[in-house]
Scaffold this motif. Structure first.
Motif, PDB file in Angstrom:
ATOM      1  N   GLU A   1       0.874  -1.171   0.000  1.00  0.00           N
ATOM      2  CA  GLU A   1       0.000   0.000   0.000  1.00  0.00           C
ATOM      3  C   GLU A   1       0.910   1.219   0.000  1.00  0.00           C
ATOM      4  O   GLU A   1       1.734   1.386   0.905  1.00  0.00           O
ATOM      5  CB  GLU A   1      -0.899   0.012   1.237  1.00  0.00           C
ATOM      6  N   ILE A   2       0.769   2.058  -1.012  1.00  0.00           N
ATOM      7  CA  ILE A   2       1.679   3.204  -1.114  1.00  0.00           C
ATOM      8  C   ILE A   2       0.924   4.522  -0.976  1.00  0.00           C
ATOM      9  O   ILE A   2      -0.286   4.590  -1.182  1.00  0.00           O
ATOM     10  CB  ILE A   2       2.461   3.215  -2.447  1.00  0.00           C
ATOM     11  N   ASN A   3       1.662   5.547  -0.609  1.00  0.00           N
ATOM     12  CA  ASN A   3       1.141   6.909  -0.631  1.00  0.00           C
ATOM     13  C   ASN A   3       1.588   7.538  -1.939  1.00  0.00           C
ATOM     14  O   ASN A   3       2.645   7.193  -2.486  1.00  0.00           O
ATOM     15  CB  ASN A   3       1.660   7.705   0.557  1.00  0.00           C
ATOM     16  N   PHE A   4       0.785   8.469  -2.438  1.00  0.00           N
ATOM     17  CA  PHE A   4       1.037   8.995  -3.776  1.00  0.00           C
ATOM     18  C   PHE A   4       2.244   9.937  -3.852  1.00  0.00           C
ATOM     19  O   PHE A   4       2.587  10.412  -4.931  1.00  0.00           O
ATOM     20  CB  PHE A   4      -0.217   9.695  -4.300  1.00  0.00           C
ATOM     21  N   ASP A   5       2.881  10.217  -2.708  1.00  0.00           N
ATOM     22  CA  ASP A   5       4.068  11.070  -2.777  1.00  0.00           C
ATOM     23  C   ASP A   5       5.361  10.248  -2.746  1.00  0.00           C
ATOM     24  O   ASP A   5       6.448  10.789  -2.549  1.00  0.00           O
ATOM     25  CB  ASP A   5       4.060  12.101  -1.637  1.00  0.00           C
ATOM     26  N   LEU A   6       5.222   8.947  -2.954  1.00  0.00           N
ATOM     27  CA  LEU A   6       6.394   8.071  -2.972  1.00  0.00           C
ATOM     28  C   LEU A   6       7.043   8.137  -4.360  1.00  0.00           C
ATOM     29  O   LEU A   6       6.341   8.022  -5.370  1.00  0.00           O
ATOM     30  CB  LEU A   6       5.939   6.636  -2.680  1.00  0.00           C
ATOM     31  N   SER A   7       8.358   8.307  -4.398  1.00  0.00           N
ATOM     32  CA  SER A   7       9.003   8.359  -5.714  1.00  0.00           C
ATOM     33  C   SER A   7       9.145   6.941  -6.263  1.00  0.00           C
ATOM     34  O   SER A   7       9.224   5.964  -5.510  1.00  0.00           O
ATOM     35  CB  SER A   7      10.358   9.050  -5.630  1.00  0.00           C
ATOM     36  N   VAL A   8       9.166   6.843  -7.586  1.00  0.00           N
ATOM     37  CA  VAL A   8       9.295   5.536  -8.236  1.00  0.00           C
ATOM     38  C   VAL A   8      10.623   4.894  -7.837  1.00  0.00           C
ATOM     39  O   VAL A   8      10.702   3.692  -7.580  1.00  0.00           O
ATOM     40  CB  VAL A   8       9.202   5.671  -9.771  1.00  0.00           C
ATOM     41  N   GLU A   9      11.651   5.726  -7.762  1.00  0.00           N
ATOM     42  CA  GLU A   9      12.978   5.216  -7.408  1.00  0.00           C
ATOM     43  C   GLU A   9      12.961   4.573  -6.020  1.00  0.00           C
ATOM     44  O   GLU A   9      13.474   3.477  -5.817  1.00  0.00           O
ATOM     45  CB  GLU A   9      14.003   6.358  -7.454  1.00  0.00           C
ATOM     46  N   GLU A  10      12.331   5.280  -5.067  1.00  0.00           N
ATOM     47  CA  GLU A  10      12.266   4.724  -3.719  1.00  0.00           C
ATOM     48  C   GLU A  10      11.451   3.432  -3.706  1.00  0.00           C
ATOM     49  O   GLU A  10      11.807   2.478  -3.011  1.00  0.00           O
ATOM     50  CB  GLU A  10      11.666   5.745  -2.738  1.00  0.00           C
ATOM     51  N   PHE A  11      10.376   3.420  -4.470  1.00  0.00           N
ATOM     52  CA  PHE A  11       9.549   2.212  -4.489  1.00  0.00           C
ATOM     53  C   PHE A  11      10.357   1.000  -4.951  1.00  0.00           C
ATOM     54  O   PHE A  11      10.259  -0.082  -4.385  1.00  0.00           O
ATOM     55  CB  PHE A  11       8.315   2.410  -5.380  1.00  0.00           C
ATOM     56  N   ILE A  12      11.180   1.190  -5.975  1.00  0.00           N
ATOM     57  CA  ILE A  12      11.950   0.055  -6.493  1.00  0.00           C
ATOM     58  C   ILE A  12      13.106  -0.320  -5.563  1.00  0.00           C
ATOM     59  O   ILE A  12      13.344  -1.502  -5.314  1.00  0.00           O
ATOM     60  CB  ILE A  12      12.492   0.347  -7.914  1.00  0.00           C
ATOM     61  N   TYR A  13      13.789   0.698  -5.021  1.00  0.00           N
ATOM     62  CA  TYR A  13      15.031   0.388  -4.298  1.00  0.00           C
ATOM     63  C   TYR A  13      14.922   0.308  -2.775  1.00  0.00           C
ATOM     64  O   TYR A  13      15.783  -0.286  -2.131  1.00  0.00           O
ATOM     65  CB  TYR A  13      16.139   1.357  -4.715  1.00  0.00           C
ATOM     66  N   SER A  14      13.867   0.896  -2.205  1.00  0.00           N
ATOM     67  CA  SER A  14      13.773   0.861  -0.739  1.00  0.00           C
ATOM     68  C   SER A  14      13.449  -0.549  -0.248  1.00  0.00           C
ATOM     69  O   SER A  14      12.679  -1.281  -0.865  1.00  0.00           O
ATOM     70  CB  SER A  14      12.673   1.830  -0.299  1.00  0.00           C
ATOM     71  N   ASP A  15      14.044  -0.911   0.892  1.00  0.00           N
ATOM     72  CA  ASP A  15      13.781  -2.224   1.476  1.00  0.00           C
ATOM     73  C   ASP A  15      12.360  -2.350   1.997  1.00  0.00           C
ATOM     74  O   ASP A  15      11.857  -3.442   2.219  1.00  0.00           O
ATOM     75  CB  ASP A  15      14.776  -2.511   2.601  1.00  0.00           C
ATOM     76  N   GLU A  16      11.734  -1.210   2.202  1.00  0.00           N
ATOM     77  CA  GLU A  16      10.351  -1.244   2.661  1.00  0.00           C
ATOM     78  C   GLU A  16       9.418  -1.739   1.540  1.00  0.00           C
ATOM     79  O   GLU A  16       8.341  -2.256   1.796  1.00  0.00           O
ATOM     80  CB  GLU A  16       9.945   0.178   3.072  1.00  0.00           C
ATOM     81  N   TYR A  17       9.867  -1.552   0.290  1.00  0.00           N
ATOM     82  CA  TYR A  17       9.042  -1.967  -0.855  1.00  0.00           C
ATOM     83  C   TYR A  17       9.758  -3.057  -1.654  1.00  0.00           C
ATOM     84  O   TYR A  17      10.032  -4.112  -1.108  1.00  0.00           O
ATOM     85  CB  TYR A  17       8.666  -0.744  -1.707  1.00  0.00           C
TER      86      TYR A  17
END
Lengths: 163, 449
Positions: free
Chosen positions: B253-269
């Protein structure tokens, strides 16, 4: 050919979900039950029986049964291995899984082994992309497949069929 | 800290069952909603800015307000659980693990729309999930949330689950309605729209699973508060099902202010790409939306950071952008072949075309065959232009959007990866033994380093 009383009760329960005169809506659920009950595929007499239960013309059943991929129009093996081959599964090695099954069982896509145990039916996206590669086996999904897991699964099924 | 509105209770042991759900605040939204008038509920949903989560992103409140209400004619709510878009498996997660969230959303929405017989149309392959949903429905009914005269309001409601037969096209709302009527899934000509003549020619609203689930937090917190979460016209939260070449595939479940880069590389995602591979491309909204090369994924063509929301992902139109779509997020690493992947998707759309409109019925088959030739070293240079020509003639020329959905992936692949197609044509033998690699669509992380 006839459903058991238990199945007939289920059929009536399903028909009751729809308004009076709209019993045709029960067609797809009934075809699922019929396929399960009568050997894993829909022979013409089976479809005619479903038409009779719903008071509709046989052609209305044929045209629906042939439209949806889950209904088998010819006999299948005891176990149908429906391996997803669409993009997301392909990215995680579904091609290799399908090739392995072909080699191991000596059959091509859509074929059944001579002992009638296995049918390989490559499938389009089954909604398990995050757990790829995967296959549907009966009611359930087998996910995160590897060559080793497929081998073990086939051996388990062979053993289960003997018992 | 990311706000969670749908999956906030997903981790609780036993949340699938009524008692646990109720103890953790379940059904308070129904209690609240049934004290409101149906129009007040529609108004809250309008205020929330909720947009359809199935892929099209149409404002839900507006869709609800189109529902015709002729005297004496029953109306229906239909839940679209025919989740079949490659890359998408978020609704399955909701139904399998937190079914009462959907049931609660369905009761509220049925009350708001005046539907006393509500149907969940679920794809046939999710064969074990109807049992889970029917158990949740039975629990809700046993506790007085469904059935006759719910909470003394005089409102009657039953929810029924119907399995489909395995057809992608039944995710299109009029094809779904045809299928629910026991027919082939051929989409209807519109108008009339389902809001006027839908299921059994009665006024009908068809909404996606996630959309209906989102009604619960909207009622609990109020539409206005819900609308404050998010960015611009992307309000609330979104479920993203991530798959392909990533370390942690799954539903987020994401918030719309999440960057695409963070979504791919963050350990949370997603947790990055396995085996130290580089990123090649991404299809962020289910297989129908345009594929974008890595160099256009983290930054827009204007050089702005790209975020996981409707507007940011589509920034640049189809020339340099893509779409949020259904949230089926597919990641391709440097070892993947775009021609082969596009061929696989073309096969999918060809298989799933209902055959009603000739541009789609014939065109999807031609596209698949041409792509197959190119992939297997039998392509001609003119084939690439021919592919482009065919997809252009399908788009916009069919009754339903399956035609567009089949055309877009091919168009985007040629638009951004034409050199890879040409390489296949020019190197028929080499292309059978190795992949083209990453070429100019360099991984943006590497460029920075």
């Amino acid at each position: 050919m006839k459903f058991s009383q238990e199945k007939l009760n289920k059929v009536n329960e399903i028909i009751a979900r729809y308004p009076e005169g709209k019993q045709k809506s029960a067609l797809i659920p009934l075809l699922h039950i019929a396929q399960e009950e009568f050997g894993g595929w829909l022979d013409v007499p089976v479809m005619d029986y479903v038409a009779e239960l719903l008071h509709i013309n046989p052609i209305e059943v044929y045209e629906v049964a042939t439209f949806y991929t889950m209904f088998n129009m010819k006999p299948v093996g005891k176990y149908v291995l429906e391996v997803c081959q669409t993009g997301p599964c392909m990215l995680r090695g579904s091609d290799q899984i399908i090739d392995h099954i072909k080699n191991k069982l000596g059959i091509q896509a859509g074929e059944t082994t001579p002992d009638g145990l296995f049918t390989l039916k490559p499938a389009e996206c089954l909604g398990a992309c995050g757990y790829a590669p995967m296959m549907q086996l009966g009611k359930f999904f087998k996910e995160n497949l590897t060559i080793e897991k497929v081998d073990a699964l086939i051996e388990d099924l062979k053993a289960a069929a003997k018992n | 800290m990311a706000v969670k509105l749908l999956l906030d209770k997903a981790h609780i042991e036993g949340i699938r069952y009524y008692d646990t759900w109720r103890k953790n605040g379940g059904y308070t939204a129904v209690e609240k909603a049934l004290k409101m008038t149906p129009d007040e509920i529609v108004e809250e949903v309008k205020k929330s800015g909720l947009r359809g989560r199935g892929g099209a992103g149409f404002p839900t409140g507006m869709k609800w307000s189109f529902l015709a209400k002729p005297e004496g004619v029953p109306r229906h709510l239909v839940c679209n659980a025919d989740e079949s878009e490659p890359g998408t498996f978020k609704d399955r997660y909701l139904m399998e693990f937190i079914p009462h969230l959907l049931i609660e959303g369905l009761i509220i929405s049925s009350f708001a729309l005046g539907s006393s017989a509500t149907y969940i149309y679920i794809r046939g392959e999710y064969a074990w999930i109807p049992d889970i949903l029917e158990e949740a429905i039975a629990e809700a009914k046993a506790n007085g949330w469904l059935g006759k005269n719910i909470l003394g309001t005089g409102f009657d409601c039953e929810i029924y689950v119907q399995r489909g037969g395995g057809a992608y096209i039944c995710g299109e709302e009029t094809a779904l309605i045809e299928s629910l009527e026991g027919k082939r899934g051929n989409p209807r000509l519109k108008p009339p729209f389902p809001a006027v003549q839908g299921l059994w020619m009665r006024p009908t609203v068809v909404n996606n699973v996630e959309t209906l689930a989102a009604v619960v937090p909207i009622i609990n917190m109020g539409g206005e508060e819900y609308g404050k979460i998010g960015v611009g016209r992307s309000t609330g939260t979104k479920l993203i099902s991530a798959c392909g070449n990533i370390n942690k595939p799954g539903v987020y479940e994401i918030n719309f202010d999440l960057s695409v880069e963070e979504f791919i590389y963050s350990d949370e995602y997603c947790g990055g790409i396995p085996n130290g591979k580089r990123l090649k491309a991404c299809i962020p909204g289910g297989s129908s939306v345009p594929i974008v090369p890595a160099n256009l994924l983290f930054k827009t063509a204007k050089g702005e950071t790209r975020y996981m929301n409707y507007e940011s992902l589509s920034d640049g139109g189809f020339a340099t952008g893509t779409m949020l779509g259904s949230g089926g997020f597919i990641v391709l690493d440097e070892d993947q072949c775009v021609v082969r992947h596009t061929m696989s998707l073309a096969h999918f759309y060809n298989h799933e075309s209902c055959g009603q409109c000739s541009p789609c019925r014939e065109g999807t088959g031609w596209m698949y065959k041409i792509l197959k030739n190119i992939e297997y070293g039998k392509g001609k240079m003119s084939d690439i232009d021919l592919l482009w020509d065919i997809q252009r003639r399908i788009e916009g020329n069919t009754i339903c959007p399956l035609g567009d959905a089949a055309a877009w992936p091919v168009a985007a692949a040629i638009r951004h990866f034409r050199d890879e197609f040409e390489w296949h044509v020019l190197n028929p033998e080499e292309s059978q033994t190795r992949n083209y690699g990453i070429a100019h669509y360099a991984d943006p992380r590497e460029v920075v380093a």
